[in-house]
Write a protein that holds these residues in place. Structure first.
Motif, PDB file in Angstrom:
ATOM      1  N   GLY A   1       0.836  -1.191   0.000  1.00 56.58           N
ATOM      2  CA  GLY A   1       0.000   0.000   0.000  1.00 56.58           C
ATOM      3  C   GLY A   1       0.871   1.242   0.000  1.00 56.58           C
ATOM      4  N   CYS A   2       1.771   1.326   0.996  1.00 53.50           N
ATOM      5  CA  CYS A   2       2.607   2.508   1.106  1.00 53.50           C
ATOM      6  C   CYS A   2       3.880   2.131   1.842  1.00 53.50           C
ATOM      7  CB  CYS A   2       1.862   3.597   1.878  1.00 53.50           C
ATOM      8  SG  CYS A   2       2.883   5.018   2.249  1.00 53.50           S
ATOM      9  N   THR A   3       5.012   2.442   1.245  1.00 54.15           N
ATOM     10  CA  THR A   3       6.300   2.080   1.827  1.00 54.15           C
ATOM     11  C   THR A   3       6.498   2.768   3.174  1.00 54.15           C
ATOM     12  OG1 THR A   3       7.091   2.038  -0.412  1.00 54.15           O
ATOM     13  CG2 THR A   3       8.736   1.829   1.299  1.00 54.15           C
ATOM     14  N   MET A   4       5.921   3.970   3.290  1.00 57.06           N
ATOM     15  CA  MET A   4       6.047   4.691   4.543  1.00 57.06           C
ATOM     16  C   MET A   4       5.383   3.923   5.677  1.00 57.06           C
ATOM     17  SD  MET A   4       4.800   8.418   5.107  1.00 57.06           S
ATOM     18  CE  MET A   4       3.971   8.030   6.594  1.00 57.06           C
ATOM     19  N   GLY A   5       4.190   3.414   5.390  1.00 62.47           N
ATOM     20  CA  GLY A   5       3.494   2.596   6.377  1.00 62.47           C
ATOM     21  C   GLY A   5       4.319   1.371   6.723  1.00 62.47           C
ATOM     22  N   GLY A   6       4.957   0.798   5.693  1.00 56.72           N
ATOM     23  CA  GLY A   6       5.805  -0.367   5.913  1.00 56.72           C
ATOM     24  C   GLY A   6       6.969  -0.033   6.821  1.00 56.72           C
ATOM     25  N   ALA A   7       7.602   1.125   6.560  1.00 55.08           N
ATOM     26  CA  ALA A   7       8.736   1.545   7.388  1.00 55.08           C
ATOM     27  C   ALA A   7       8.284   1.767   8.822  1.00 55.08           C
ATOM     28  CB  ALA A   7       9.370   2.807   6.812  1.00 55.08           C
ATOM     29  N   ALA A   8       7.153   2.439   8.973  1.00 49.69           N
ATOM     30  CA  ALA A   8       6.637   2.684  10.327  1.00 49.69           C
ATOM     31  C   ALA A   8       6.272   1.357  10.989  1.00 49.69           C
ATOM     32  CB  ALA A   8       5.418   3.603  10.263  1.00 49.69           C
ATOM     33  N   GLY A   9       5.805   0.407  10.183  1.00 51.72           N
ATOM     34  CA  GLY A   9       5.408  -0.900  10.707  1.00 51.72           C
ATOM     35  C   GLY A   9       6.560  -1.708  11.257  1.00 51.72           C
ATOM     36  N   THR A  10       7.802  -1.334  10.883  1.00 50.22           N
ATOM     37  CA  THR A  10       8.942  -2.089  11.402  1.00 50.22           C
ATOM     38  C   THR A  10       9.198  -1.767  12.865  1.00 50.22           C
ATOM     39  OG1 THR A  10      10.515  -0.394  10.734  1.00 50.22           O
ATOM     40  CG2 THR A  10      10.115  -2.173   9.173  1.00 50.22           C
ATOM     41  N   ARG A  11       8.422  -0.856  13.415  1.00 56.14           N
ATOM     42  CA  ARG A  11       8.595  -0.529  14.832  1.00 56.14           C
ATOM     43  C   ARG A  11       8.374  -1.750  15.722  1.00 56.14           C
ATOM     44  NH1 ARG A  11       5.599   5.035  15.388  1.00 56.14           N
ATOM     45  NH2 ARG A  11       6.627   5.432  13.418  1.00 56.14           N
ATOM     46  N   VAL A  12       7.664  -2.751  15.204  1.00 58.58           N
ATOM     47  CA  VAL A  12       7.446  -3.952  16.027  1.00 58.58           C
ATOM     48  C   VAL A  12       8.694  -4.819  16.088  1.00 58.58           C
ATOM     49  CG1 VAL A  12       4.974  -4.047  15.563  1.00 58.58           C
ATOM     50  CG2 VAL A  12       6.538  -5.309  14.093  1.00 58.58           C
ATOM     51  N   ILE A  13       9.698  -4.502  15.269  1.00 54.05           N
ATOM     52  CA  ILE A  13      10.918  -5.309  15.267  1.00 54.05           C
ATOM     53  C   ILE A  13      11.933  -4.662  16.208  1.00 54.05           C
ATOM     54  CG2 ILE A  13      12.765  -6.220  13.817  1.00 54.05           C
ATOM     55  CD1 ILE A  13      10.685  -5.894  11.468  1.00 54.05           C
ATOM     56  N   ASP A  14      12.303  -5.381  17.260  1.00 50.78           N
ATOM     57  CA  ASP A  14      13.152  -4.786  18.284  1.00 50.78           C
ATOM     58  C   ASP A  14      14.609  -4.729  17.838  1.00 50.78           C
ATOM     59  OD1 ASP A  14      10.850  -4.872  19.972  1.00 50.78           O
ATOM     60  OD2 ASP A  14      11.235  -7.023  20.178  1.00 50.78           O
ATOM     61  N   ASN A  15      15.033  -5.755  17.115  1.00 48.55           N
ATOM     62  CA  ASN A  15      16.427  -5.836  16.703  1.00 48.55           C
ATOM     63  C   ASN A  15      16.715  -4.818  15.601  1.00 48.55           C
ATOM     64  OD1 ASN A  15      18.571  -6.839  14.839  1.00 48.55           O
ATOM     65  ND2 ASN A  15      18.800  -8.368  16.445  1.00 48.55           N
ATOM     66  N   TRP A  16      17.691  -3.921  15.859  1.00 48.39           N
ATOM     67  CA  TRP A  16      17.931  -2.811  14.929  1.00 48.39           C
ATOM     68  C   TRP A  16      18.323  -3.316  13.543  1.00 48.39           C
ATOM     69  CZ3 TRP A  16      22.284  -0.964  12.271  1.00 48.39           C
ATOM     70  CH2 TRP A  16      22.112   0.302  11.672  1.00 48.39           C
ATOM     71  N   GLY A  17      19.255  -4.261  13.506  1.00 48.14           N
ATOM     72  CA  GLY A  17      19.728  -4.782  12.223  1.00 48.14           C
ATOM     73  C   GLY A  17      18.601  -5.377  11.411  1.00 48.14           C
ATOM     74  N   GLN A  18      17.759  -6.155  12.090  1.00 50.96           N
ATOM     75  CA  GLN A  18      16.628  -6.757  11.385  1.00 50.96           C
ATOM     76  C   GLN A  18      15.650  -5.700  10.899  1.00 50.96           C
ATOM     77  OE1 GLN A  18      15.166  -9.595  14.217  1.00 50.96           O
ATOM     78  NE2 GLN A  18      16.474 -11.217  13.408  1.00 50.96           N
ATOM     79  N   LYS A  19      15.535  -4.639  11.694  1.00 44.88           N
ATOM     80  CA  LYS A  19      14.644  -3.552  11.313  1.00 44.88           C
ATOM     81  C   LYS A  19      15.160  -2.879  10.047  1.00 44.88           C
ATOM     82  CE  LYS A  19      13.051  -0.631  14.504  1.00 44.88           C
ATOM     83  NZ  LYS A  19      12.878   0.537  15.361  1.00 44.88           N
ATOM     84  N   VAL A  20      16.450  -2.548  10.019  1.00 44.36           N
ATOM     85  CA  VAL A  20      17.027  -1.874   8.858  1.00 44.36           C
ATOM     86  C   VAL A  20      16.898  -2.763   7.623  1.00 44.36           C
ATOM     87  CG1 VAL A  20      19.103  -0.857   7.865  1.00 44.36           C
ATOM     88  CG2 VAL A  20      18.651  -0.611  10.300  1.00 44.36           C
ATOM     89  N   LEU A  21      17.197  -4.046   7.796  1.00 42.07           N
ATOM     90  CA  LEU A  21      17.113  -4.956   6.658  1.00 42.07           C
ATOM     91  C   LEU A  21      15.668  -5.063   6.158  1.00 42.07           C
ATOM     92  CD1 LEU A  21      18.656  -6.821   4.808  1.00 42.07           C
ATOM     93  CD2 LEU A  21      18.259  -8.689   6.396  1.00 42.07           C
ATOM     94  N   THR A  22      14.725  -5.101   7.088  1.00 39.27           N
ATOM     95  CA  THR A  22      13.320  -5.176   6.690  1.00 39.27           C
ATOM     96  C   THR A  22      12.933  -3.962   5.859  1.00 39.27           C
ATOM     97  OG1 THR A  22      12.830  -6.378   8.716  1.00 39.27           O
ATOM     98  CG2 THR A  22      10.955  -5.464   7.528  1.00 39.27           C
ATOM     99  N   ILE A  23      13.357  -2.772   6.314  1.00 38.73           N
ATOM    100  CA  ILE A  23      13.023  -1.565   5.554  1.00 38.73           C
ATOM    101  C   ILE A  23      13.691  -1.606   4.186  1.00 38.73           C
ATOM    102  CG2 ILE A  23      13.198   0.958   5.465  1.00 38.73           C
ATOM    103  CD1 ILE A  23      12.937   1.035   8.455  1.00 38.73           C
ATOM    104  N   ALA A  24      14.977  -2.019   4.176  1.00 41.88           N
ATOM    105  CA  ALA A  24      15.702  -2.069   2.911  1.00 41.88           C
ATOM    106  C   ALA A  24      14.987  -2.984   1.916  1.00 41.88           C
ATOM    107  CB  ALA A  24      17.127  -2.560   3.149  1.00 41.88           C
ATOM    108  N   LEU A  25      14.433  -4.085   2.429  1.00 45.67           N
ATOM    109  CA  LEU A  25      13.720  -4.998   1.531  1.00 45.67           C
ATOM    110  C   LEU A  25      12.334  -4.474   1.186  1.00 45.67           C
ATOM    111  CD1 LEU A  25      14.632  -8.515   2.953  1.00 45.67           C
ATOM    112  CD2 LEU A  25      15.736  -7.208   1.164  1.00 45.67           C
TER     113      LEU A  25
END
Lengths: 94, 671
Positions: free
Chosen positions: B398-422
């Motif tokens: 729907g929206c990448t911004m929503g996706g980026a904001a949605g990574t807030r549920v991921i506590d691990n920083w590295g996993q969060k960055v990788l999730t956003i990158a993907l």
């Protein structure tokens, strides 16, 4: 309970029904044990509610800065709620 | 008149408040427990010549000292203020709600058990044999429905009996279960009797195993070092709460055996779920579902595309009309070439927004989306991500911004960055609007093939991106599992769904209109030759950079559209609209004056000026370009690293140009 923990530890995703099948019990039994593990802090319910989009939505045209913590960006998140996605838990404290 | 104090104990939603209000009526007062922000409710009532004080203990899951509520409850019971504790349980789910009773067992305050919600359990077809439970527990047990005051007579009788006979829970069978637990017997021999008045050694032993902070504190102050060290030693080899919890559930099952009969459904997975959860067929089934969904979303899109064409056809008559009434040429050109043309594009695009939102909203609502995220969990694991990363990906459609904001549920920083990158690789709502529209325009019904190609490119892109960034961001650590509840399939609520889809389409319409009109206007002005006969600035720049942009298979106009698409994908349409409008662009204005160019349709102009390989290159370039500036900002906000935000942005810009080049050369092979 130990059987359940063993399954949770192996890194695979499972549904409540699959856990029940593998442990030869009922989904209700799995659910009460999940509730227990959640209360003990061994598993954590994943909440996908993104409480706000952080004020970044200048151009998205849908964000309500109503001061309401739960206000979500209408055009970013599917109208603030995720429809019929079921619950999700992750294992945190093993 | 004799008096007695009753404490109500139960999990949240066990109906304590209903019972409390029904018993006390107006005789109640509400305050706070001393020093805590937890509400304290007390009241009184009389029955059969006895005055009862009633304390509503705060609802909590169990009696572990994890929260203020639980500590208050335990302190109150230990203080001896209550003569009798009334434990509530939900009769419609006894196997789960008797947990409080199991946790209470071992506390030496008389009690009785109220199985509430009799109406619900009756409806479920459950037959509960109260006498059998009563015999096993050794305390009065009643089955009532707290919201029906007519049923309260058995409650009062049970209460009287508990007060007079001081009925205590029979814990022998529970203790038998506990004795099988590692370390239980050893600790029982060490713990001094009467360590905390009111709690049995069995109870304290179990809480020690569960590492209850309050009990551990007591032990520390009451025991010598050696004994304490021994307890710690035993605990190290024990499994703690997992085993004691298991024992409590086993005891509950034992209590309920022969006492509850219900029509138990046999456990089977539905046909569709067997397919989705199958190791072999799960992934193909999911990929097919998504493909089918995308193809289906073209169906509602086509009529709206027609409307877009009609709008475009308005240019000639409106242009003629304006010229006839003597409107300045400049304004005529803006109205026709900027406004009408933009809206023509916007309408052609909206159909796809509507279609994609409808189809995927439908998939989510009937419960298929949950299955899709389940199937992708193991793939997530292979990429070094948690299963919950799938949600930001889905939102990114729907929206990448929503996706980026949605990574807030991921506590691990590295996993969060990788999730956003993907997540950036997932084509967003704007891409799903622009891309199918352009594909249909250039490739007709083969647009479906382009969409399929984009989907597979997306998967490949994510895989490569994970390989490139993954090793810097995620470590091969133990990845624990995920439990997903697959929601039952249900029929869609069409009304709500349509409202949602129309709302989204409207939002997109407003946003896209602004962007397209603005971009189109700016580029139109830049390409407008104010001095007759001279080349406008943009044309000069364009000609200069074209040799380079050609490498990526992009004409300079398309390259500029690509650059603008990093601000917002819909902006690309504005650029195309402005730069290709009216055919030969530097003469556009003068052609417009003669009326000839205005009549020609932009779609035809595009087809005449852009070859199919170029179109394919452009489509891939904008699809996999960085999503938009807002997504960039959202990414920075979640990642908190300029370095990583810039890295991802540059990676995507370069990646999009490489993909564009590849698509162009593949296109050259085909056409």
């Amino acid at each position: 309970m130990e059987g359940l923990i063993k399954l949770l530890k192996d890194g695979h995703a499972r549904t409540i029904e699959m856990l029940a099948l593998e442990l030869d019990t009922t989904p209700a039994d799995i659910k009460r044990k999940l509730e227990f593990l959640e209360n003990t802090g061994i598993i954590k319910r994943v909440s996908f509610e993104v409480s706000s989009c952080g004020g970044n939505c200048g151009s998205c045209g849908g964000c309500e800065h109503s001061g309401d913590e739960k206000a979500t960006c209408k055009s970013c998140m599917p109208s603030g709620e995720v429809l019929n996605m079921g619950e999700m838990w992750e294992v945190v404290g093993l | 008149m004799s008096t007695a104090t009753i404490a109500l104990l139960g999990q949240p939603n066990s109906g304590k408040s209903t019972l409390f209000n029904a018993l006390t009526g107006l005789h109640q007062h509400v305050g706070n427990w001393p020093g805590k922000t937890v509400e304290k409710k007390e009241g009184s009532f009389s029955y059969n010549g006895r005055e009862y004080g009633l304390a509503d203990l705060p609802g909590s899951y169990s009696l572990s000292a994890n929260s203020d509520e639980e500590v208050i409850t335990r302190d109150f019971i230990a203080s001896g203020k209550a003569d009798v504790v009334c434990i509530l349980a939900d009769s419609s789910q006894l196997e789960r709600s008797l947990f409080m009773t199991a946790d209470y067992a071992g506390i030496s305050v008389p009690c009785f058990l109220v199985l509430n919600m009799a109406d619900v359990s009756r409806e479920q077809g459950k037959q509960i044999d109260v006498k059998t439970i009563e015999e096993k527990l050794g305390v009065p047990v009643i089955l009532i429905s707290a919201n029906d005051k007519k049923e309260y007579e058995p409650f009062y009788e049970a209460l009287e009996k508990a007060v007079e006979k001081k009925t205590m829970l029979n814990v022998s069978s529970l203790e038998n279960t506990y004795e099988k637990i590692n370390g239980y017997s050893e600790i029982k021999n060490i713990i001094p009797d009467n360590l905390i008045p009111g709690y049995s050694t069995m109870w304290l032993d179990v809480k020690t195993l569960e590492n209850d902070p309050v009990v551990m504190e007591k032990l520390k102050s009451a025991m010598d070092k050696d004994a304490l060290a021994k307890i710690e030693e035993v605990k190290r080899n024990a499994k703690g709460a997992i085993e004691t919890g298991g024992a409590k559930f086993a005891w509950i099952d034992d209590v309920l055996k022969d006492a509850v009969s219900d029509s138990k459904d046999t456990m089977t997975l539905g046909k569709l779920d067997r397919l989705f959860t199958s190791k072999v067929w799960g992934k193909p089934a999911v990929v097919l579902t998504i493909l089918l969904g995308l193809i289906l979303s073209f169906i509602p899109a086509l009529p709206l595309m027609g409307i877009g064409m009609v709008v475009s056809a308005l240019k000639a008559p409106v242009g003629d009309l304006l010229t006839t009434v003597g409107c300045p040429e400049f304004i005529t050109a803006i109205l026709c070439n900027v406004v009408i043309q933009s809206f023509s594009f916007i309408f052609q695009m909206l159909g796809f927004v509507f279609g994609v939102t409808l189809v995927f909203g439908l998939l989510e609502e009937v419960g298929v989306m949950a299955r899709i995220s389940y199937v992708f969990d193991n793939t997530m694991g292979k990429l070094g991500l948690q299963g919950k990363s799938v949600m930001p990906f889905l939102v990114s459609f729907g929206c990448t911004m929503g996706g980026a904001a949605g990574t807030r549920v991921i506590d691990n920083w590295g996993q969060k960055v990788l999730t956003i990158a993907l997540a950036w690789a997932v084509p967003c709502g704007a891409a799903w609007a622009v891309v199918p529209m352009l594909s249909t325009l250039f490739f007709g019904s083969y647009a479906v093939v382009v969409i399929v190609a984009i989907l597979f490119t997306m998967l490949l892109h994510m895989w490569i991106t994970a390989k490139i960034f993954g090793r810097h961001l995620v470590k091969k650590e133990d990845r624990y599992g995920m439990i997903m509840e697959l929601p039952p399939y249900h029929k869609p609520k069409w009304g709500a769904l349509l409202r949602y889809v129309l709302g989204r389409t409207k939002d997109t319409f407003i946003r896209v209109s602004k962007v397209v009109l603005l971009v189109c206007g700016v580029f139109w002005v830049l390409s407008y030759s104010f001095v007759p006969g001279s080349d406008p600035i943009l044309y000069t720049i364009g000609e200069a950079i074209e040799p380079v942009t050609k490498i990526f298979g992009l004409k300079w106009q398309l390259f500029m559209a690509f650059i603008v698409s990093s601000i917002g994908k819909e902006g690309a349409l504005g650029v195309i609209s402005a730069l290709f409008n009216g055919g030969n662009f530097s003469g556009a204005f003068y052609d417009a004056m003669s009326g000839g160019a205005l009549a020609s349709d932009l779609n035809d102009t595009l087809l005449a000026n852009v070859t199919k390989p170029e179109a394919l290159a452009f489509i891939f370039a904008i699809t996999f370009n960085m999503p938009c500036v807002v997504a960039l900002a959202a990414t920075y906000q979640e990642v908190h690293s300029v370095k990583w935000t810039a890295r991802i942005a540059i990676y995507y810009t370069v990646g999009a140009m490489i993909l564009s080049m590849i698509a162009y050369h593949i296109g050259l092979l085909i056409w």
